[in-house]
Enzyme design. Structure first.
Site, short mmCIF file in Angstrom:
data_model
loop_
_atom_site.label_atom_id
_atom_site.label_comp_id
_atom_site.label_asym_id
_atom_site.label_seq_id
_atom_site.Cartn_x
_atom_site.Cartn_y
_atom_site.Cartn_z
N ASN A 170 4.50 10.95 -33.62
CA ASN A 170 3.12 11.44 -34.06
C ASN A 170 2.63 10.32 -35.38
O ASN A 170 1.36 10.27 -35.58
CB ASN A 170 3.02 12.74 -34.49
CG ASN A 170 1.79 13.08 -35.21
OD1 ASN A 170 0.72 13.04 -34.73
ND2 ASN A 170 1.81 13.35 -36.56
N TYR A 200 -5.83 -0.62 -34.54
CA TYR A 200 -5.58 0.78 -34.05
C TYR A 200 -5.55 0.63 -32.36
O TYR A 200 -4.64 1.26 -31.99
CB TYR A 200 -6.65 1.70 -34.70
CG TYR A 200 -6.37 3.15 -34.35
CD1 TYR A 200 -5.42 3.87 -34.87
CD2 TYR A 200 -7.12 3.63 -33.16
CE1 TYR A 200 -5.26 5.33 -34.71
CE2 TYR A 200 -6.80 5.17 -32.96
CZ TYR A 200 -5.53 5.52 -33.51
OH TYR A 200 -5.48 7.01 -33.16
N VAL A 254 -10.19 14.88 -33.49
CA VAL A 254 -9.51 16.08 -34.21
C VAL A 254 -9.63 15.88 -35.58
O VAL A 254 -9.29 15.26 -36.22
CB VAL A 254 -7.93 16.11 -33.68
CG1 VAL A 254 -7.21 17.47 -34.51
CG2 VAL A 254 -7.58 16.18 -32.33
#
Ligand code: ZN
Length: 657
Positions: free
Chosen positions: A487, A554, A587
């Site tokens: 993660n 990213y 999120v």
């Protein structure tokens, strides 16, 4: 041992039952007296029943409560006159006894009374305290233990030879009390088991317990058998993780489900396992298979575990109190493994059980050590202290009949676990019974939880040494690794390619890609040994399939990670390791999304914050918990036949669809 009684504190506990609660908790605070539900207490109180008649009740500790945290509700009220009648029966089986206890309570919701309830009933005192005090058990578990007890206590205690707890013990105690007790009697010593004290008040009974135990402690000190030596040599520093994971796999196979294996190399444990006589002192009696001795490093385990299983079956068939129904027994996997090189490892069906096994064995080691110096430790002929304590514990659990959680006995490692999706993954995994190791560069990771099934480690995932140390620590704490949640990652500020600095590009690659490559590579040998197969969940990104301008580093890092995961799925399928990816988007309940950032982004798109949060096909908000729950389920049976899947968690994105 000092009395902890405090009159002011006691005054906060009104009534006879209140004081029973207070002094029970004092006993519970001393691990040298009671451990994990061992020991029990009672008080006899006369009350008016519903019909206005006087009735004397025995309030005795109920199962499922431990003395340290007991409350009034933890004491089961049983009609005393019925218990005294039962005590006169010639025989009573365990199930009959439990039935009588349960059907003669005056509160339907009370817990099942202690199996020692009848014993408490026959002692003619208001307050009765019972512990398995280390010092008393040590003295009785030696050659000449009986003579030594007589020497220490003279006529202040009644002495009972060893028999298993239950009705026969209660009857024997009633008979022996009637025969041996006199005006000086303060308590009762049960050889190889423990001690009772009793009195007219809570304070009198409690302080007699402290006094009696202190006498045994002083006796041990006078015989140079009190202080425990510590090991001077260091434990094994070399990596043990593969060996431990191999051992855990064998144990889990013997147990029939995954087990936690916790390694202990503290000075006292090392001193014990390195004694020259460790084999003879820890393996006494013809059949006390409570533990396995390793004389070499771990790999040749399989054969020994099998031999152990045989011994275990035989043992319970011959001696077990419920030998009629061997299938309801404990599994045959050992709970304690001694290795002169690495120390003491304890096993359990979850981290708590493994920790309890160690607590009990740590006391057992002290008892064995002191007993040896007192002139020869002698265990029970068929069942030693460890078995007795552990047996009660396991029986209580078998009776409660609870279904074990999905990942009971399994171990997960989560990176970037201090906040956001990572922390939510920790929560979702803990909720499914997993032992979880959380890694994060943020020091808050170590104090995320204080519980036996959680370990937080500060770790810079870009440092290979720190990653391998974390895996080593994982294996030493819990025994191996079953699940890996990748993660950790960073989402840098928006930057167009023409002005993107090489150092910034490399930093993103280093954290989001390289660190995961290293961790996957180093974790593979452990995942391969997972009893139910290894599982990896990659927290990817919507950007893999729908990149955004300004997020070159990213998007490229997440796309490369995605490809790495797919190749790993191809390569490691034969090792029964599954790798699946989640692609969350938007999120917002994570650290990077402050209210200000959220407001600014919403404004940029001409939306309210509420609209911006739900700016997806389903018009729904996606939370960290949503992602974490799916990540946890991907490790479970629903995804047992799926590898290399990529599942979006984004409320539906038009560019992805
Ligand atoms: Zn007991």
């Amino acid at each position: 041992m000092k009395s902890l009684w405090d009159d002011n504190a006691a005054a906060q506990f009104p009534g006879e039952l209140g004081l029973r609660v207070y002094s029970s908790r004092l006993l519970g605070r001393e691990t040298a007296l009671v451990l994990h539900g061992g020991g029990n207490t009672s008080v006899k109180i006369t009350e008016k029943n519903l019909l206005g008649a006087d009735e004397t009740l025995l309030y005795v500790k109920g199962s499922g409560w431990d003395l340290e945290h007991i409350e009034a509700a933890g004491f089961s009220p049983v009609r005393l006159d019925h218990l005294l009648k039962l005590a006169k029966l010639r025989q009573l089986s365990d199930p009959q006894m439990v039935n009588e206890l349960r059907t003669h309570m005056t509160r339907a919701t009370a817990p099942t009374p202690s199996v020692e309830a009848i014993l408490h009933a026959v002692l003619p005192y208001s307050y009765v305290d019972h512990t398995h005090a280390d010092a008393v058990v040590t003295v009785t578990n030696t050659t000449n233990g009986l003579e030594r007890i007589r020497e220490i206590y003279g006529d202040s205690v009644v002495i009972i030879p060893y028999i298993m707890p239950g009705f026969d013990l209660a009857r024997l105690c009633a008979e022996e009390y009637a025969r041996q007790a006199g005006p000086k009697t303060l308590g009762m010593v049960l050889l190889n088991h423990g001690i009772f004290s009793f009195g007219a008040t809570a304070k009198e009974s409690y302080e007699r317990m402290i006094d009696l135990v202190t006498r045994a402690e002083n006796y041990l000190a006078q015989h140079n058998a009190w202080a425990i030596p510590a090991a001077t040599e260091k434990s094994v520093m070399a990596p043990l993780r593969r060996e431990l994971a191999t051992l855990r796999r064998e144990l889990s196979a013997a147990a029939g489900s995954p087990m936690i294996l916790a390694m202990h190399d503290d000075a006292a444990s090392l001193a014990f396992v390195r004694r020259k006589d460790v084999v003879s002192i820890s393996q006494q009696g013809p059949a006390t298979p409570d533990h396995v001795i390793r004389t070499k490093r771990l790999p040749m385990l399989g054969r020994d575990v099998g031999a152990y299983a045989e011994a275990y079956k035989k043992y319970f068939n011959e001696h077990g109190p419920k030998a009629k129904e061997p299938k309801a027994m404990l599994d045959p996997a050992p709970r304690v493994i001694l290795d002169p090189e690495f120390g003491v490892a304890t096993a359990g069906r979850n981290a708590k059980d493994a920790a309890i096994a160690f607590d009990i064995y740590a006391h057992t080691m002290a008892i064995v050590d002191r007993g040896t110096r007192l002139g020869g430790y002698r265990a029970l002929p068929a069942q030693d202290l460890f078995d007795m304590e552990y047996w009660d514990l396991e029986q209580a659990k078998l009776k409660s009949g609870g279904k074990s959680p999905m990942f009971s006995g399994e171990i997960a490692l989560v990176t970037g676990a201090a906040s956001g999706i990572g922390k939510a993954c920790v929560d979702s995994l803990l909720a499914r019974g997993t032992a979880v190791v959380g890694l994060d560069i943020n020091a808050a990771i170590t104090s995320l939880y204080y519980r036996p099934d959680y370990l937080g480690l500060v770790c810079d995932v870009t440092d290979e040494k720190q990653l391998t140390d974390a895996l080593e620590k994982t294996a030493r704490t819990f025994g191996g690794l079953d699940m890996l949640i990748l993660n950790a990652g960073i989402f840098p500020a928006s930057c167009r390619i023409e002005v993107l600095a090489t150092a910034e590009w490399q930093k993103v690659m280093c954290i989001n890609l390289d660190a995961n490559f290293t961790l996957l590579r180093e974790a593979q040998p452990l995942l391969k040994l997972a009893p139910r197969g290894g599982r990896v969940v990659v927290i990817g990104s919507k950007n893999v399939s729908a990149p955004g301008p300004g997020a070159a580093a990213y998007s490229a890092s997440k796309a490369a990670l995605n490809q790495l995961a797919r190749v790993a799925a191809l390569e490691w399928g034969a090792d029964n390791i599954r790798i699946n990816s989640l692609h969350p988007n938007a999120v917002f309940d994570t650290g990077i999304w402050t209210d200000e950032v959220l407001a600014a982004r919403a404004k940029h798109y001409g939306l309210t914050v509420e609209q911006y949060k739900k700016n997806n096909v389903l018009k729904t908000e996606v939370t960290s918990r949503d992602v974490a729950e799916l990540a946890a389920e991907m490790c479970g049976p629903l995804f047992a036949k799926t590898t290399a899947a990529q599942v979006p968690v984004d409320g539906g994105n038009e560019r992805v669809i």
